[in-house]
Design a protein around this motif. Structure first.
Motif, PDB file in Angstrom:
ATOM      1  N   GLU A 266       0.847  -1.187   0.000  1.00  0.00           N
ATOM      2  CA  GLU A 266       0.000   0.000   0.000  1.00  0.00           C
ATOM      3  C   GLU A 266       0.890   1.246   0.000  1.00  0.00           C
ATOM      4  O   GLU A 266       1.762   1.389   0.845  1.00  0.00           O
ATOM      5  CB  GLU A 266      -0.901   0.020   1.240  1.00  0.00           C
ATOM      6  CG  GLU A 266      -1.952  -1.063   1.240  1.00  0.00           C
ATOM      7  CD  GLU A 266      -2.880  -0.948   2.448  1.00  0.00           C
ATOM      8  OE1 GLU A 266      -2.724   0.023   3.210  1.00  0.00           O
ATOM      9  OE2 GLU A 266      -3.736  -1.812   2.611  1.00  0.00           O
ATOM     10  N   THR A 271      -6.667   5.142   3.731  1.00  0.00           N
ATOM     11  CA  THR A 271      -7.632   4.545   2.815  1.00  0.00           C
ATOM     12  C   THR A 271      -9.029   4.816   3.362  1.00  0.00           C
ATOM     13  O   THR A 271      -9.402   4.296   4.420  1.00  0.00           O
ATOM     14  CB  THR A 271      -7.416   3.028   2.671  1.00  0.00           C
ATOM     15  OG1 THR A 271      -6.080   2.785   2.233  1.00  0.00           O
ATOM     16  CG2 THR A 271      -8.398   2.438   1.667  1.00  0.00           C
ATOM     17  N   ILE A 272      -9.782   5.637   2.647  1.00  0.00           N
ATOM     18  CA  ILE A 272     -11.130   5.994   3.079  1.00  0.00           C
ATOM     19  C   ILE A 272     -12.112   4.969   2.537  1.00  0.00           C
ATOM     20  O   ILE A 272     -12.108   4.654   1.343  1.00  0.00           O
ATOM     21  CB  ILE A 272     -11.504   7.410   2.596  1.00  0.00           C
ATOM     22  CG1 ILE A 272     -10.555   8.440   3.233  1.00  0.00           C
ATOM     23  CG2 ILE A 272     -12.947   7.738   2.948  1.00  0.00           C
ATOM     24  CD1 ILE A 272     -10.771   9.848   2.742  1.00  0.00           C
ATOM     25  N   LYS A 273     -12.974   4.450   3.415  1.00  0.00           N
ATOM     26  CA  LYS A 273     -13.923   3.420   3.012  1.00  0.00           C
ATOM     27  C   LYS A 273     -15.290   4.039   2.705  1.00  0.00           C
ATOM     28  O   LYS A 273     -15.410   5.244   2.519  1.00  0.00           O
ATOM     29  CB  LYS A 273     -14.020   2.359   4.112  1.00  0.00           C
ATOM     30  CG  LYS A 273     -12.655   1.712   4.399  1.00  0.00           C
ATOM     31  CD  LYS A 273     -12.753   0.554   5.356  1.00  0.00           C
ATOM     32  CE  LYS A 273     -11.381  -0.083   5.575  1.00  0.00           C
ATOM     33  NZ  LYS A 273     -11.437  -1.271   6.449  1.00  0.00           N
ATOM     34  N   GLU A 274     -16.312   3.214   2.630  1.00  0.00           N
ATOM     35  CA  GLU A 274     -17.640   3.692   2.245  1.00  0.00           C
ATOM     36  C   GLU A 274     -18.344   4.410   3.402  1.00  0.00           C
ATOM     37  O   GLU A 274     -17.804   4.541   4.497  1.00  0.00           O
ATOM     38  CB  GLU A 274     -18.480   2.518   1.749  1.00  0.00           C
ATOM     39  CG  GLU A 274     -17.875   1.820   0.510  1.00  0.00           C
ATOM     40  CD  GLU A 274     -18.713   0.640   0.068  1.00  0.00           C
ATOM     41  OE1 GLU A 274     -19.692   0.299   0.782  1.00  0.00           O
ATOM     42  OE2 GLU A 274     -18.386   0.051  -0.975  1.00  0.00           O
ATOM     43  N   GLU A 307     -15.391   4.225   9.832  1.00  0.00           N
ATOM     44  CA  GLU A 307     -14.191   3.396   9.799  1.00  0.00           C
ATOM     45  C   GLU A 307     -13.199   3.958   8.791  1.00  0.00           C
ATOM     46  O   GLU A 307     -13.583   4.653   7.842  1.00  0.00           O
ATOM     47  CB  GLU A 307     -14.540   1.950   9.450  1.00  0.00           C
ATOM     48  CG  GLU A 307     -15.299   1.779   8.146  1.00  0.00           C
ATOM     49  CD  GLU A 307     -15.646   0.333   7.874  1.00  0.00           C
ATOM     50  OE1 GLU A 307     -15.014  -0.550   8.492  1.00  0.00           O
ATOM     51  OE2 GLU A 307     -16.522   0.084   7.034  1.00  0.00           O
ATOM     52  N   ILE A 308     -11.938   3.617   8.999  1.00  0.00           N
ATOM     53  CA  ILE A 308     -10.877   4.098   8.116  1.00  0.00           C
ATOM     54  C   ILE A 308      -9.671   3.185   8.285  1.00  0.00           C
ATOM     55  O   ILE A 308      -9.511   2.517   9.313  1.00  0.00           O
ATOM     56  CB  ILE A 308     -10.502   5.566   8.448  1.00  0.00           C
ATOM     57  CG1 ILE A 308      -9.730   6.206   7.303  1.00  0.00           C
ATOM     58  CG2 ILE A 308      -9.697   5.637   9.745  1.00  0.00           C
ATOM     59  CD1 ILE A 308      -9.537   7.706   7.465  1.00  0.00           C
ATOM     60  N   ARG A 309      -8.826   3.148   7.258  1.00  0.00           N
ATOM     61  CA  ARG A 309      -7.542   2.442   7.363  1.00  0.00           C
ATOM     62  C   ARG A 309      -6.437   3.479   7.374  1.00  0.00           C
ATOM     63  O   ARG A 309      -6.306   4.278   6.446  1.00  0.00           O
ATOM     64  CB  ARG A 309      -7.347   1.475   6.205  1.00  0.00           C
ATOM     65  CG  ARG A 309      -5.943   0.883   6.136  1.00  0.00           C
ATOM     66  CD  ARG A 309      -5.843  -0.304   5.233  1.00  0.00           C
ATOM     67  NE  ARG A 309      -6.490  -1.461   5.850  1.00  0.00           N
ATOM     68  CZ  ARG A 309      -6.351  -2.719   5.398  1.00  0.00           C
ATOM     69  NH1 ARG A 309      -5.637  -2.953   4.337  1.00  0.00           N
ATOM     70  NH2 ARG A 309      -6.958  -3.703   6.019  1.00  0.00           N
ATOM     71  N   ASP A 314      -6.782  -0.899  10.616  1.00  0.00           N
ATOM     72  CA  ASP A 314      -8.189  -0.514  10.524  1.00  0.00           C
ATOM     73  C   ASP A 314      -8.692   0.004  11.866  1.00  0.00           C
ATOM     74  O   ASP A 314      -8.467  -0.616  12.913  1.00  0.00           O
ATOM     75  CB  ASP A 314      -9.046  -1.710  10.091  1.00  0.00           C
ATOM     76  CG  ASP A 314      -8.780  -2.114   8.648  1.00  0.00           C
ATOM     77  OD1 ASP A 314      -8.495  -1.213   7.837  1.00  0.00           O
ATOM     78  OD2 ASP A 314      -8.835  -3.322   8.343  1.00  0.00           O
ATOM     79  N   CYS A 316     -12.347   1.726  13.722  1.00  0.00           N
ATOM     80  CA  CYS A 316     -13.779   1.962  13.542  1.00  0.00           C
ATOM     81  C   CYS A 316     -14.388   2.450  14.856  1.00  0.00           C
ATOM     82  O   CYS A 316     -13.757   2.367  15.921  1.00  0.00           O
ATOM     83  CB  CYS A 316     -14.481   0.691  13.059  1.00  0.00           C
ATOM     84  SG  CYS A 316     -14.440  -0.680  14.209  1.00  0.00           S
TER      85      CYS A 316
END
Length: 408
Positions: A266, A271-274, A307-309, A314, A316
């Motif tokens: 990576e 990394t932004i999720k939904e 949540e986010i990475r 991760d 949340c």
């Protein structure tokens, strides 16, 4: 049948090696066996003990912990604080959130069954299991619980991704204290506790190994053994056992091409999720009370998410994060209520708590609840690992994933 060889003229001749030459060759060959000194010991720069880092996954988790934790459980069962069936029921019903679940125990066995990480999960949550079954003052004063506390402290340091030099001296003292406690228990219960093995002696070398090679997570074999899963998955999916080595080599090459094509690592820290919302989507009066408070931290470009990475980890809502450490047993933690992406940085909206570790059972318990929200930047976290909460928002318990270095 006598061996024959070809001479320079191409004629066959009998091998005239006599029996004495054969015996000498066998002796020379045997010198490289287990009964003879290792050839490496002849090197002036090599030492068989100090030049090889120990693998605490097998030596400590699958060895010392598996044996001694089983001994602790057996002694508590022998003293009738609970019985085997009650312990296994509590073990199965506990909510571990994630990770390798522990396997059931049997008093007929000398060790805890399971792989290294399931044994580690068992050790971490042992205090929760015992407290659920029996929390009497008589049990808490048992010497075997002091042995458990010392063992858990050793494992926490071995799992730590970072440790300071002055903490290693304390760690060495803890190892000696643990071995002394184990000796006392063995004298009292010689038929239950196993005799000390070389893996117990290896504990005394861990501090020196960490000083030479760095934190133990950098050289344990778990990362290497995790690659076994790749081969097993390829084997199951191929359904071809005629020449399995050829199949695995070809599939692995194709897999590596795919990984490299998509990118081996990576490259982005975030990394932004939904389920992302902008500030204008949070209409005052239609959002929850908590969200209306979180809006105060946002600007027009901010994003709110659950949540986010961040740097491969991760996070949340509902996770516990460590914000500070006064001592190893006194932490400042936060409970994530929201995650904000603002000005290319990640912020956690948290409730803050002070938490203390239970001396015998090793889990942390939070103190007074303050409903005030705090904004914490992800870069400033004391420890990167999010933890699982057991309890309500006002008061909960948790266990740490490893030793957290203190604030100095």
């Amino acid at each position: 049948v006598q061996d024959t060889t070809l001479d320079y003229d191409g004629n066959r001749e009998e091998d005239d090696m006599d029996e004495n030459d054969t015996e000498m060759e066998d002796i020379e060959h045997d010198k490289h066996g287990l009964r003879y000194e290792c050839a490496f010991n002849e090197l002036s720069s090599f030492h068989a003990v100090y030049s090889l880092p120990p693998d605490f996954m097998h030596d400590l988790l699958e060895g010392t912990v598996a044996e001694d934790l089983m001994t602790i459980i057996k002694i508590l069962i022998l003293k009738k604080y609970f019985h085997e069936g009650q312990y296994n029921n509590a073990l199965k019903s506990f909510d571990y959130k994630s990770g390798d679940r522990p396997e059931e125990i049997s008093v007929k066995n000398t060790k805890i069954k399971g792989k290294a990480l399931s044994i580690l999960c068992h050790l971490r949550h042992f205090g929760f299991i015992v407290e659920k079954l029996n929390s009497s003052s008589e049990l808490l004063s048992e010497s075997v619980l002091q042995l458990y506390s010392a063992l858990d402290g050793i494992v926490n340091v071995m799992m730590a991704p970072k440790i300071q030099r002055f903490e290693l001296a304390t760690f060495s003292e803890h190892v000696i204290d643990y071995l002394d406690k184990r000796k006392v228990i063995f004298a009292e219960f010689p038929t239950i506790e196993q005799k000390p093995k070389p893996k117990h002696h290896f504990l005394s070398h861990y501090a020196e190994s960490i000083e030479k090679y760095g934190p133990s997570l950098g050289f344990w074999t778990a990362r290497f053994e995790s690659k076994h899963r790749v081969s097993k998955n390829l084997t199951h999916s191929s359904k071809n056992f005629v020449n399995i080595t050829k199949t695995l080599s070809e599939r692995q090459q194709l897999r590596q091409c795919s990984v490299f094509y998509r990118g081996l690592y990576e490259t982005e820290d975030i990394t932004i999720k939904e389920n992302v919302r902008h500030k204008f989507e949070l209409v005052v009066g239609q959002c929850s009370t908590l969200e209306s408070k979180i809006v105060e931290f946002m600007d027009a470009e901010s994003l709110l998410m659950n949540e986010i990475r961040f740097k491969g980890q991760d996070y949340c809502n509902g996770d516990v994060i460590i914000l500070g450490a006064m001592t190893a047993d006194d932490l400042v933690v936060g409970l994530i209520q929201g995650i904000i992406y603002k000005n290319r940085s990640v912020y956690f909206v948290v409730h803050k708590y002070e938490a203390f570790r239970h001396e015998q059972l090793r889990f942390f318990t939070t103190l007074e609840f303050d409903d005030k929200l705090h904004l914490v930047q992800a870069e400033s976290l004391k420890d990167y690992k999010p933890l699982a909460k057991h309890g309500s928002i006002k008061r909960f318990r948790f266990v740490t994933a490893h030793h957290v270095t203190i604030d100095v």
